[in-house]
Every structure is written in C-alpha cells, then in structure tokens.
Scaffold this motif. Structure first.
Motif, short mmCIF file in Angstrom:
data_model
loop_
_atom_site.label_atom_id
_atom_site.label_comp_id
_atom_site.label_asym_id
_atom_site.label_seq_id
_atom_site.Cartn_x
_atom_site.Cartn_y
_atom_site.Cartn_z
N ILE A 1 39.03 -29.92 11.88
CA ILE A 1 39.56 -28.88 12.77
C ILE A 1 40.22 -27.77 11.96
O ILE A 1 40.01 -26.58 12.24
CB ILE A 1 40.57 -29.49 13.77
N ASP A 2 41.01 -28.14 10.96
CA ASP A 2 41.66 -27.13 10.12
C ASP A 2 40.63 -26.27 9.40
O ASP A 2 40.81 -25.04 9.27
CB ASP A 2 42.58 -27.82 9.10
N ILE B 1 37.15 -19.63 11.43
CA ILE B 1 37.25 -18.68 12.55
C ILE B 1 38.23 -17.57 12.21
O ILE B 1 37.96 -16.38 12.47
CB ILE B 1 37.68 -19.41 13.83
N GLU B 2 39.38 -17.92 11.66
CA GLU B 2 40.36 -16.90 11.26
C GLU B 2 39.78 -15.96 10.23
O GLU B 2 40.03 -14.74 10.26
CB GLU B 2 41.62 -17.58 10.72
N SER B 3 39.00 -16.50 9.30
CA SER B 3 38.36 -15.64 8.30
C SER B 3 37.34 -14.72 8.95
O SER B 3 37.24 -13.53 8.60
CB SER B 3 37.68 -16.52 7.25
N ALA B 4 36.58 -15.27 9.94
CA ALA B 4 35.60 -14.43 10.64
C ALA B 4 36.29 -13.33 11.43
O ALA B 4 35.83 -12.17 11.45
CB ALA B 4 34.75 -15.30 11.56
N LEU C 1 35.48 -15.78 19.58
CA LEU C 1 36.11 -16.46 18.44
C LEU C 1 37.58 -16.75 18.72
O LEU C 1 38.09 -17.83 18.37
CB LEU C 1 35.98 -15.59 17.18
N GLN C 2 38.27 -15.81 19.34
CA GLN C 2 39.67 -16.03 19.66
C GLN C 2 39.85 -17.15 20.68
O GLN C 2 40.81 -17.93 20.60
CB GLN C 2 40.29 -14.72 20.18
N GLU C 3 38.91 -17.23 21.61
CA GLU C 3 38.98 -18.30 22.60
C GLU C 3 38.80 -19.67 21.94
O GLU C 3 39.53 -20.63 22.23
CB GLU C 3 37.90 -18.09 23.67
N GLU C 4 37.83 -19.78 21.04
CA GLU C 4 37.61 -21.04 20.33
C GLU C 4 38.79 -21.37 19.43
O GLU C 4 39.21 -22.53 19.33
CB GLU C 4 36.33 -20.97 19.50
N LEU C 5 39.36 -20.36 18.79
CA LEU C 5 40.52 -20.58 17.94
C LEU C 5 41.70 -21.11 18.74
O LEU C 5 42.40 -22.03 18.31
CB LEU C 5 40.90 -19.26 17.25
N SER C 6 41.92 -20.52 19.90
CA SER C 6 43.02 -20.98 20.76
C SER C 6 42.80 -22.42 21.21
O SER C 6 43.74 -23.23 21.26
CB SER C 6 43.14 -20.06 21.97
N ARG C 7 41.54 -22.76 21.51
CA ARG C 7 41.23 -24.14 21.93
C ARG C 7 41.51 -25.14 20.81
O ARG C 7 42.10 -26.19 21.04
CB ARG C 7 39.77 -24.23 22.37
N LEU C 8 41.07 -24.81 19.61
CA LEU C 8 41.27 -25.73 18.49
C LEU C 8 42.74 -25.87 18.12
O LEU C 8 43.20 -26.97 17.78
CB LEU C 8 40.47 -25.24 17.28
#
Length: 373
Positions: free
Chosen positions: A200-201, A207-210, A300-307
């Motif tokens: 996950i990390d 994702i943060e890099s993207a 991407l932000q939505e997936e980041l928030s989910r993770l």
C-alpha cells in the motif's frame, strides 16, 4: 531226506529286506540328542531357567517403571475462511487466497525461529533443561525440543494439519501446542499485514509521484501557454488589432489586415485582439492551481484517499481455522509397560534356556576331562 531239498541249509536261507534301516534303541550317533533328553536337561536346570526369567522380567519391569511417562497432545487445523483473510485483499494492491495464507502458516509452524520465540515467551528453558550446565547450549535444547514436535498433513485430506507434542506433563504439552499454534497464527498475520502495508505504501508513493508529475507538467504547460499568449499580444499590438477580427469592424488600416486575416483564416492567436489576450494572460498568471485542468488527476486523488484511509485490524485476520484445540491427554504413549514386561518374559525364557544348555555343556566337558584323566 531228499538230497535235492536245500531249503533248510543255512547257506540257502533268504530274508526279506527291511523297509528302512533299523538301529537299536541303545545305539545312537555321537552328538545326537533326543527330545526326551532335551526335556530332561531343561527339567534338570529348571531353577536356572526360572531364576533367569525372573531376573530379566524384574529388570524390564524396573525399566518400565523408571522410564518417564510421555504424553502426546495434538491439535488439528483447517485453512482459514475467506472472511478471515478479507482485510488482506486490497483492490489494485494485493490479492491473496486462503491456500497461500495457509501455506505461510504451515511454514511458520516448522520454523526454528518460531520455536525459539515460544521458548523465550513462555520461559521454557528451565522446564526443558532443569539441570542445565554451562556446556548445554540453547541451540541443543531447541534441537531436542524440535524432536518432540511433529507437524504433519493428512494423507487423505491434505488440508487437515496435525500438530502434536510429546512431553511428560499432559497439561504442559497441550498448553504448548496451543501457544505454538496461536503464535504461528499471529506471526503469519503480522508477516502478511506487513507485506500488505508495504504494498500500500509503495502504491501511495507511486500515486503521489504521478500527481506531482502531472502538476509539474501542467505548470510547465501553463507557462508555455503564457509565453505564446504574450508573443501573440506583441504581434496584435504591432498590427493594431484590439478586437477579435472575427467579430469587429476593420480599422483605417483594415485593407492589409483584412488580407492578412483572410489568408490565415483567423487561426493565429494575435487575431483575437489585445483585449482578449490581455484578459487571458491575466487569468493564467493569477491561477492558483492547475488541478481542475489536469486530466485523470481526480481519479488518482480518489485512489490515494482510499488507500490512505485503509486501517488493518490484525485481530480480525486469521491464517488458519482451529478444527480441534489441543487438550491434556488422559493416556500416555510411552513407555508401553505391558509390552515391555511381555518382551522381558520372553527374553528371560530364551536366556534361561540358553543358560541351561550352556551349563549342561560345561558339565559334559568336565566329565570328559575327568574320564580322560
């Protein structure tokens, strides 16, 4: 008397042959002995046979009574249910099934590191080696402890797993098996959870890099767009185009401008006029964020928030299902005292008979020496 009648002459006597060789009872080959003689020898030495049998039987009985009693505590396990490993499956990060989780549990059960951890947590060194000296190492104690433990899969039903421990105290044996299985489950869950958290990390970092890369590119594109608009503004100012040529009337210098715009089909940015170019440049310079204009950024932000919102509760995860917990056994597996005593009696009889014949042999040898003298 007839001279020709020779039937009574001894030389003419004929005897029918015997069906088999005949030996008188008192004649026997040297070294042969009959069953009656064997019985007489054994009867004569019956005291020796009985005494030898009793001694060997008493010795084996003493061994059976002195040998520590060993009990076998056993637990049975099955693979975990899908619900037990549900938290270990995260969409887009990791997918895992009950078989792979169960395999890790089996591997940990056979781990010497897990056995060492059990010994340390339960403080079993003094119990396993109460008379430990400086020459006895922890590794040797663990080696002996590992020999008492057995982990086997059922041959007919491969998913069934048997964990057994042989020890002199039934309560301790059952408790240690249960502690070991619980420890193996906990270690397995920790390993799988750690792997999941790491995955996950890693996904979050990607994702943060993207997102950061998209924002950098969007900023660079905005700066490129500003450079193009500023260049178009200079051209519009030099040509005297203040309004968009597509909607305004031409000025006094309209003829050359009309020819120019007609040739370019009004596609050049400077044809939009200085007013429009000034307004667009001002908006772009004052824009605080490009996020709304970046394609795919919100996904991407939505997936980041989910993770980032995932919380793994290890208490709700299990790597096995307890089919039967270990309980203190009522009967022991070692030593098999009845079998030991029976074997002692048989061995005593054999040794007694051997001793009887040996003493008979010595007596005969002694008599022969006396006769020879």
């Amino acid at each position: 008397m007839d001279k020709n009648n020779n039937s009574t002459h001894p030389q003419n006597l004929q005897f029918a042959p015997l069906p088999y060789p005949y030996y008188p009872p008192h004649v026997a080959s040297e070294g042969e002995i009959s069953l009656v003689d064997l019985f007489r020898i054994l009867a004569k030495r019956k005291v020796v046979i009985v005494a030898t049998t009793l001694l060997v039987t008493l010795a084996t009985l003493s061994y059976a009574l002195i040998t520590p009693t060993v009990y076998n505590a056993e637990a049975i396990f099955l693979p975990p249910s899908t619900k037990d490993i549900q938290l270990l499956n995260v969409q887009g990060v990791q997918g895992i099934d009950v078989t792979s989780v169960y395999d890790v549990f089996k591997k940990n059960l056979n781990s010497r590191a897990l056995l060492r951890r059990l010994v340390e947590e339960q403080e079993l060194i003094n119990i396993l080696a109460p008379e430990r000296t400086s020459d006895v190492t922890v590794e040797s104690i663990l080696e002996e402890f590992a020999k008492m433990l057995e982990v086997n899969s059922d041959k007919k039903n491969g998913v069934l797993l048997f964990v057994s421990l042989k020890w002199r105290e039934p309560e301790q044996a059952a408790a240690w098996v249960n502690h070991l299985s619980a420890l193996a489950d906990r270690v397995t869950v920790q390993q799988l959870t750690s792997d999941l958290v790491g995955a996950i990390d890693a996904r979050i970092r990607n994702i943060e890099s993207a997102i950061s890369s998209k924002r950098q590119l969007a900023k660079q594109r905005r700066e490129d767009q500003l450079a193009g608009l500023e260049e178009a503004l200079q051209i519009a100012q030099s040509l005297g185009i203040s309004e968009s040529l597509s909607t305004s009337n031409v000025t006094k210098n309209a003829q050359p401008v009309r020819d120019l715009t007609m040739n370019s089909s009004f596609t050049q940015p400077y044809n939009r006029g200085t007013k429009a170019l000034h307004a667009e440049i001002l908006v772009l310079r004052n824009r605080k964020s490009d996020d709304a204009f970046i394609s795919g950024l919100r996904d991407l932000q939505e997936e980041l928030s989910r993770l980032q919102s995932i919380r793994i509760d290890e208490k709700n995860i299990h790597s096995m299902t307890i089919d039967q917990a270990a309980f203190p056994p009522s009967s022991h597996v070692k030593p098999k005292r009845k079998l030991i005593v029976v074997l002692g009696i048989v061995l005593g009889l054999i040794l007694g008979v051997f001793a009887a014949f040996f003493m008979h042999f010595l007596d005969n040898l002694s008599r022969e020496e006396e006769v020879a003298v």
